[in-house]
Motif scaffolding. Sequence first.
Motif, PDB file in Angstrom:
ATOM      1  N   GLN A 205      40.966  25.887  77.879  1.00 41.42           N
ATOM      2  CA  GLN A 205      42.215  26.537  77.484  1.00 41.42           C
ATOM      3  C   GLN A 205      42.748  25.843  76.238  1.00 41.42           C
ATOM      4  N   MET A 206      43.198  26.635  75.280  1.00 38.12           N
ATOM      5  CA  MET A 206      43.800  26.097  74.075  1.00 38.12           C
ATOM      6  C   MET A 206      45.233  26.605  73.990  1.00 38.12           C
ATOM      7  N   VAL A 207      46.185  25.683  73.858  1.00 37.10           N
ATOM      8  CA  VAL A 207      47.588  26.070  73.706  1.00 37.10           C
ATOM      9  C   VAL A 207      48.052  25.646  72.324  1.00 37.10           C
ATOM     10  N   SER A 208      48.925  26.444  71.718  1.00 35.34           N
ATOM     11  CA  SER A 208      49.300  26.220  70.327  1.00 35.34           C
ATOM     12  C   SER A 208      50.803  26.347  70.094  1.00 35.34           C
ATOM     13  N   ARG A 209      51.247  25.646  69.070  1.00 39.07           N
ATOM     14  CA  ARG A 209      52.583  25.832  68.500  1.00 39.07           C
ATOM     15  C   ARG A 209      52.591  27.154  67.728  1.00 39.07           C
ATOM     16  N   THR A 210      53.699  27.893  67.822  1.00 43.16           N
ATOM     17  CA  THR A 210      53.774  29.158  67.093  1.00 43.16           C
ATOM     18  C   THR A 210      55.128  29.342  66.408  1.00 43.16           C
ATOM     19  N   LYS A 211      55.143  30.331  65.518  1.00 42.65           N
ATOM     20  CA  LYS A 211      56.386  30.795  64.906  1.00 42.65           C
ATOM     21  C   LYS A 211      57.112  31.795  65.799  1.00 42.65           C
ATOM     22  N   ASN A 212      56.532  32.110  66.969  1.00 40.93           N
ATOM     23  CA  ASN A 212      56.991  33.221  67.801  1.00 40.93           C
ATOM     24  C   ASN A 212      57.882  32.791  68.959  1.00 40.93           C
ATOM     25  N   SER A 213      58.367  31.554  68.933  1.00 39.89           N
ATOM     26  CA  SER A 213      59.290  31.033  69.957  1.00 39.89           C
ATOM     27  C   SER A 213      58.640  30.819  71.313  1.00 39.89           C
ATOM     28  N   VAL A 214      57.297  30.882  71.361  1.00 43.58           N
ATOM     29  CA  VAL A 214      56.576  30.609  72.610  1.00 43.58           C
ATOM     30  C   VAL A 214      55.350  29.756  72.304  1.00 43.58           C
ATOM     31  N   VAL A 215      54.902  29.017  73.318  1.00 41.18           N
ATOM     32  CA  VAL A 215      53.584  28.397  73.262  1.00 41.18           C
ATOM     33  C   VAL A 215      52.565  29.500  73.536  1.00 41.18           C
ATOM     34  N   SER A 216      51.513  29.566  72.719  1.00 42.47           N
ATOM     35  CA  SER A 216      50.479  30.589  72.924  1.00 42.47           C
ATOM     36  C   SER A 216      49.253  29.968  73.584  1.00 42.47           C
ATOM     37  N   GLU A 217      48.325  30.826  74.032  1.00 40.61           N
ATOM     38  CA  GLU A 217      47.112  30.324  74.673  1.00 40.61           C
ATOM     39  C   GLU A 217      45.915  31.204  74.334  1.00 40.61           C
ATOM     40  N   ASN A 218      44.750  30.566  74.297  1.00 37.85           N
ATOM     41  CA  ASN A 218      43.445  31.226  74.254  1.00 37.85           C
ATOM     42  C   ASN A 218      42.593  30.595  75.351  1.00 37.85           C
ATOM     43  N   TRP A 219      41.620  31.364  75.857  1.00 35.03           N
ATOM     44  CA  TRP A 219      40.738  30.866  76.902  1.00 35.03           C
ATOM     45  C   TRP A 219      39.279  31.035  76.501  1.00 35.03           C
ATOM     46  N   SER A 220      38.451  30.099  76.949  1.00 35.51           N
ATOM     47  CA  SER A 220      37.006  30.193  76.774  1.00 35.51           C
ATOM     48  C   SER A 220      36.327  30.004  78.118  1.00 35.51           C
ATOM     49  N   GLU A 221      35.279  30.739  78.351  1.00 37.59           N
ATOM     50  CA  GLU A 221      34.496  30.610  79.587  1.00 37.59           C
ATOM     51  C   GLU A 221      33.116  30.028  79.315  1.00 37.59           C
ATOM     52  N   ASP A 222      32.844  29.665  78.047  1.00 36.22           N
ATOM     53  CA  ASP A 222      31.493  29.221  77.683  1.00 36.22           C
ATOM     54  C   ASP A 222      31.540  27.941  76.839  1.00 36.22           C
ATOM     55  N   TYR A 223      32.345  27.000  77.294  1.00 41.03           N
ATOM     56  CA  TYR A 223      32.425  25.676  76.653  1.00 41.03           C
ATOM     57  C   TYR A 223      32.907  25.753  75.205  1.00 41.03           C
ATOM     58  N   GLY A 224      33.714  26.755  74.893  1.00 39.87           N
ATOM     59  CA  GLY A 224      34.318  26.828  73.571  1.00 39.87           C
ATOM     60  C   GLY A 224      33.519  27.606  72.547  1.00 39.87           C
ATOM     61  N   LYS A 225      32.438  28.251  72.978  1.00 38.66           N
ATOM     62  CA  LYS A 225      31.641  29.033  72.009  1.00 38.66           C
ATOM     63  C   LYS A 225      32.374  30.313  71.601  1.00 38.66           C
ATOM     64  N   THR A 226      32.986  30.980  72.559  1.00 40.16           N
ATOM     65  CA  THR A 226      33.791  32.172  72.277  1.00 40.16           C
ATOM     66  C   THR A 226      35.138  32.039  72.966  1.00 40.16           C
TER      67      THR A 226
END
Length: 335
Positions: A205-226
């Motif tokens: 899981q990757m969480v990020s600082r944003t300009k959108n007033s929320v913490v955002s997230e991305n997920w990977s199921e393959d060790y970060g390849k996609t």
Amino acid sequence: MDKKEPTAVITEAFIYEIEDALTPECHASTVAVSNGVIVASWFGGTEEKNKDVGIWVSRKTNGSWTVPVEVVNGVQDNGMRYPCWNPVLFKPKGGPLHLYYKVGPSPQEWWGLYMTSTDDGETWSDPIKLKDEILGPIKNQPIELANGTILSPSSTESLDGNWTIHLETSNDMGATWTKSEPLNDPNEFGAIQPALFNHGNGRLQMVSRTKNSVVSENWSEDYGKTWSKMVATSLPNPNSGVDGVTLKDGRHLLVYNPTDQNWGDRVPLSIALSENGKDWYRVLDLEPLTEATDREGEEYSYPTVIQSEDGKVHIVYTWNRKTVKYVVLDPKKLH
């Protein structure tokens, strides 16, 4: 409401006292443990973006922090001097301690470098410039997978105002890197400074600082390849840096400013816990908001958090841009 649980806090201290400060301002601190030695770094100078800003280091030895030392500045071979930015300490298993940092007139034009230390931060190699397309970890530390792959969370702030995150990957202990494509659409989320959680079995899981007033997230199921498309979490964010760590007990710990005022309040500074990376519970205010707090003048921000081999959680953060605060927690007492 002050949610502080004193029993969870083992240590609270400034790395240096304000009256002893060697620079008027400091920011963007980072911390690592190298062979049992706690090492901290930050950038310091008259003010962020000024040419006199360099990278400073202090080490915790015999129970106290050493007098900070400027280990590198932004002076170039031609005599030009640029500010330094956002150091990131990282120690790969079996390798020397790495100190990544940026040099340049602005985040839109900076470039990445690193130095290494074989004596736990006491002395450092000459700086090594990363390849042009590689910036290194932008604010938060890489993670090392069980197979030795290093995943470095990074981001780009372009001259046209777009903010995008990406991942840099090394399979040779940081000697060479490859870079992913941007992992967000800047028209949907302006995002920078990601942090990584490792949920196990290739799930990241990757969480990020944003300009959108929320913490955002991305997920990977393959060790970060996609990676999945970036979406919002339930966590507010005032366009300020966050950091997190996956604890040995499987929980995920995030340090953040739980307000949603864009470019606004960086107080309080708090800790949230999650079992699954989705449901977060604010459990501790490191710097609580009180009636006496001057919201215009107070800033507790840009945390870095790690867990040492003994299970303790170590956190450093900007304290009013005047010094670096260091906190040690017992995560077993955080609920």
